[in-house]
Structures are given as C-alpha cells and as structure tokens.
Design an enzyme around this catalytic site. Structure first.
Site, mmCIF file in Angstrom:
data_model
loop_
_atom_site.group_PDB
_atom_site.id
_atom_site.type_symbol
_atom_site.label_atom_id
_atom_site.label_comp_id
_atom_site.label_asym_id
_atom_site.label_seq_id
_atom_site.Cartn_x
_atom_site.Cartn_y
_atom_site.Cartn_z
ATOM 1 N N ASN A 134 -3.763 54.231 23.955
ATOM 2 C CA ASN A 134 -3.450 53.844 22.580
ATOM 3 C C ASN A 134 -3.729 52.370 22.295
ATOM 4 O O ASN A 134 -3.093 51.767 21.435
ATOM 5 C CB ASN A 134 -1.988 54.175 22.252
ATOM 6 C CG ASN A 134 -1.713 55.654 22.221
ATOM 7 O OD1 ASN A 134 -1.978 56.337 21.236
ATOM 8 N ND2 ASN A 134 -1.186 56.171 23.326
ATOM 9 N N ASP A 152 -12.233 60.918 27.906
ATOM 10 C CA ASP A 152 -11.223 61.957 27.694
ATOM 11 C C ASP A 152 -11.826 63.352 27.614
ATOM 12 O O ASP A 152 -11.132 64.349 27.836
ATOM 13 C CB ASP A 152 -10.429 61.679 26.408
ATOM 14 C CG ASP A 152 -9.381 60.593 26.607
ATOM 15 O OD1 ASP A 152 -9.261 60.078 27.740
ATOM 16 O OD2 ASP A 152 -8.695 60.247 25.621
ATOM 17 N N TYR A 178 -2.263 62.653 35.178
ATOM 18 C CA TYR A 178 -3.446 62.525 34.341
ATOM 19 C C TYR A 178 -4.093 61.149 34.438
ATOM 20 O O TYR A 178 -5.286 61.007 34.166
ATOM 21 C CB TYR A 178 -3.090 62.792 32.868
ATOM 22 C CG TYR A 178 -2.849 64.244 32.557
ATOM 23 C CD1 TYR A 178 -3.899 65.151 32.519
ATOM 24 C CD2 TYR A 178 -1.561 64.712 32.299
ATOM 25 C CE1 TYR A 178 -3.683 66.485 32.226
ATOM 26 C CE2 TYR A 178 -1.337 66.045 32.014
ATOM 27 C CZ TYR A 178 -2.401 66.926 31.978
ATOM 28 O OH TYR A 178 -2.177 68.240 31.701
ATOM 29 N N TYR A 215 0.442 65.075 22.126
ATOM 30 C CA TYR A 215 -0.479 65.422 23.204
ATOM 31 C C TYR A 215 -0.306 66.886 23.592
ATOM 32 O O TYR A 215 0.753 67.479 23.386
ATOM 33 C CB TYR A 215 -0.207 64.552 24.446
ATOM 34 C CG TYR A 215 -0.584 63.105 24.271
ATOM 35 C CD1 TYR A 215 -1.841 62.651 24.633
ATOM 36 C CD2 TYR A 215 0.327 62.195 23.742
ATOM 37 C CE1 TYR A 215 -2.187 61.317 24.477
ATOM 38 C CE2 TYR A 215 -0.014 60.852 23.578
ATOM 39 C CZ TYR A 215 -1.273 60.424 23.944
ATOM 40 O OH TYR A 215 -1.614 59.114 23.781
ATOM 41 N N THR A 241 -11.061 53.694 18.164
ATOM 42 C CA THR A 241 -11.282 53.063 16.863
ATOM 43 C C THR A 241 -12.428 52.061 16.932
ATOM 44 O O THR A 241 -13.325 52.056 16.081
ATOM 45 C CB THR A 241 -10.003 52.358 16.389
ATOM 46 O OG1 THR A 241 -8.953 53.318 16.247
ATOM 47 C CG2 THR A 241 -10.227 51.672 15.042
#
Length: 202
Positions: free
Chosen positions: A13, A36, A55, A141, A18
């Site tokens: 994040n 991802d 993860y 998620y 972006t």
C-alpha cells in the site's frame, strides 16, 4: 530495438501501482508488469507457526513465470504488447522511436536477483508504519487478512525483506510515498525521459 526496464518497488500500500499506472499513461511504447499477478495458488502458500499464510516471501510467487514474461518482452516488446491486450500502449510504427519501456512493480522485485539485475532504474516507495497499517486495513484482500496479520507477519516481513534488499541493491532511489502524486511522478519521469532520449541518440 532499444529497451529500458524500470523497477517500482515498495512496501504494501505504498503507492507502487498508482505511480506505475501514471508512468504508463505518459511514456510511449511502455507497459506494466505487476508482481502480484504471479502469486501461487492459496493452497501452495505455506503457513507459519501463528497460522498466518506466508505471502510476503519470494517462495509464494511464481518468479520463474514472471521471468519468462520479462524475457518475452525483452525478445520482442512490440509483439509482447500487441499479444496482451491492455498490457500497454504503442505509438504508430511511422513515429515509433524504437525505445520500449517495461515498468515492473511489486513488493519483492528487488529481492530476486535475476530480475533485479535486468533493471536500469530502481525506485522504492516507503511510508510510515502507521500510514501503512491504516491503508492496509482499508483494503479488502482475498483471502482477507486475519486478526493480527499486519503486526505479526506483514510488517516484520517487510523489515526483513527490506534489509535483504538493501544488501543487494546499491543504486536504489528511495521515494517518500506521502509526497504529492504529481511530485513523485515528475521526479521519476525526469530520470526516465532522460534515459529514453539518451537511448534515442545512440
């Protein structure tokens, strides 16, 4: 045919996607590849002693498949982009300056040496713990984060992975993820457009 590979890394994040999308919109003959997209199936991701899915480790990713995609782009960027609808945008051949840009974004792209070694520019977005946790909690998620996942797995793994990354990468440019988006974009664009112009002159 001339190519340029830009790495946009960072914590969860932190603004990687972006920034990558903004670069894509402004750089001709460019495309984005997201780490991802190469996560293994949930059933293949190991669980730690706390019951948390691991993860935030390279072993949770199909890095071999990601490298195959990168190599396919390196072999023929135009064909790669044409065959993957939405992967990027191309200038018409008549005005094409033959400089193709691959933007690779992900949280562990600099920790995987074979991938890291292919990059011409490396940027890492960082934000404070409190902001990171707040942003993470606001996202949904699949599967959802279990109680305590951020503090007991995500953040500790970020610190571990960052230390490993800093031991591997010497020319990493750290970016403040709390800066204005236009400011971040401008700083990266200055570097990349200069690199593109230098390649065109060769």
């Amino acid at each position: 045919m001339k190519t340029l590979i830009i790495g946009i890394g960072g914590m969860t994040n932190g603004g990687k996607t972006t920034l990558s999308k903004a670069l894509l919109e402004r750089l001709p003959n460019s495309c984005v590849m997201a780490q991802d997209a190469f996560f293994k199936d949930d059933s293949l991701v190991p669980v730690d002693s706390h019951g948390f899915k691991q993860y935030d480790m390279l072993s949770a990713l199909h890095m071999d498949r990601m490298m195959e995609e990168v190599e396919a782009w390196r072999q023929d960027p135009r064909a790669f982009m044409a065959s993957r609808r939405g992967a990027g945008h191309l200038l018409p051949p008549a005005v094409d300056q033959q400089v193709f840009v691959l933007i690779i974004e992900g949280f562990l792209i600099f920790n995987y040496r074979p991938l890291n070694e292919l990059m011409n520019r490396r940027y890492f977005l960082q934000i404070p713990y409190k902001t990171c946790k707040q942003r993470r909690s606001s996202r949904v998620y699949t599967p959802p984060d279990p109680q305590g996942y951020f503090d007991r797995h995500v953040w500790p793994m970020y610190l571990k992975n960052r230390q490993e990354m800093e031991e591997m990468v010497e020319d990493l440019v750290l970016l403040d993820g709390l800066s204005e988006r236009d400011e971040l974009l401008s700083s990266v664009l200055r570097d990349v457009t200069a690199d593109i112009e230098a390649l065109r002159q060769r």
